[in-house]
Write an enzyme that holds these catalytic residues in place. Structure first.
Site, mmCIF file in Angstrom:
data_model
loop_
_atom_site.group_PDB
_atom_site.id
_atom_site.type_symbol
_atom_site.label_atom_id
_atom_site.label_comp_id
_atom_site.label_asym_id
_atom_site.label_seq_id
_atom_site.Cartn_x
_atom_site.Cartn_y
_atom_site.Cartn_z
ATOM 1 N N SER A 144 0.850 -1.193 0.000
ATOM 2 C CA SER A 144 0.000 0.000 0.000
ATOM 3 C C SER A 144 0.881 1.235 0.000
ATOM 4 C CB SER A 144 -0.892 0.002 1.246
ATOM 5 O OG SER A 144 -1.437 1.293 1.495
ATOM 6 N N TYR B 29 -1.366 -0.119 10.389
ATOM 7 C CA TYR B 29 -1.593 -0.537 9.007
ATOM 8 C C TYR B 29 -0.357 -0.264 8.157
ATOM 9 C CZ TYR B 29 -3.536 -0.690 4.277
ATOM 10 O OH TYR B 29 -3.766 -0.985 2.944
#
Length: 276
Positions: free
Chosen positions: A117, A143
């Protein structure tokens, strides 16, 4: 996005196994693709990962590690007591590819594709407290470090398994409306231009469709254009530009720390220690 990856590969005739916590829910996706099937796998539970790998037979041409969870507001832990984002996004995939190592080695030109990501540009991996046991839990920091770990996983595989003929690369799919963002607040979605004041989803120009996001996954899993390429990080069907600065919010690029071989080796050792 995973659905589109399955459709592209199965549509081309590849034998595809969709490993998911709920195989029944995947069945509608697989209709019309006789070479695709679903199997049970919960990356948050090491027992499930081991059972999946123990039950596997035959070679594996490619593993697409794309399961993920993003920014649950409260700290959650897996069956093994790991912080949930690190457990699913990284440690579960680490255990999976290790369990399938021999099956990958038995294939011709085996590949591992790890979904990362753009969040890896914001935070590195905190080796001092990766599980948020001492520092306050930050959903986005957790995350981001799990996605940094995913890039480092591909680097680690490329360094250790090249002699087995196994290549590994990571990629960033980009901004896409999927269930991954279900934990994000309305304020966060509005800040990135993806939601209006009434809570309706908007699609900014820089957003992609799921099929567009899956394109790089399919490229890395199956295209002869990247044959032999390993340890790299991609986006938009090309290798990412390396960022030399610190943490910052940008729309593309890979942080240098995310592809650092020293960090990859250290993280590899850390992950092995979790399974001891």
């Amino acid at each position: 996005m995973g659905t589109e990856t399955v459709r592209a590969l199965a549509g081309a005739g590849a034998q595809v196994v969709v490993a998911t916590r709920n195989p029944a829910a995947a069945e509608p996706i697989l209709r019309g693709f006789p070479t695709a099937e679903a199997a049970a796998l919960d990356l948050a539970d090491l027992r499930s990962v081991r059972a999946f790998c123990d039950g596997w037979s035959g070679p594996v041409a490619a593993v697409v590690a794309n399961a993920g969870v993003m920014a649950p507001p409260e700290r959650q832990v897996s069956a093994q007591g790991w912080e949930m984002q690190l457990a699913i996004n990284y440690l579960g995939h680490f255990a999976l590819v290790h369990g399938l190592h021999d099956a990958l080695r038995a294939a011709e030109e085996p590949r591992v594709v790890v979904v990362s990501s753009g969040a890896q540009r914001l935070y590195g991996f905190d080796f001092d407290d990766p599980q948020f046991e001492r520092r306050p839990y930050d959903p986005m920091a957790a995350y981001a470090q799990s996605k940094t770990a995913d890039v480092l996983l591909a680097v680690g595989i490329s360094r250790r398994w090249a002699r087995d003929g196994i290549v590994a690369n990571s990629f960033e799919p980009g901004w896409i409306h999927t269930n991954l963002t279900r934990h994000l607040s309305r304020a966060t979605m509005q800040a990135v231009g993806a939601m209006d004041e009434e809570g309706n989803l908007l699609t900014p120009d820089y957003y992609k469709t799921p099929a567009q996001g899956a394109a790089t996954s399919v490229l890395l899993a199956a295209s002869p254009l990247v044959k032999g390429v390993t340890g790299r990080r991609f986006e938009d069907n090309r290798e990412s530009e390396v960022m030399h600065g610190g943490a910052e919010f940008t729309m593309s690029g890979v942080a240098r720390r995310s592809i650092d071989p020293v960090a990859a080796d250290r993280l590899w050792d850390y992950a092995h220690g979790q399974f001891a």
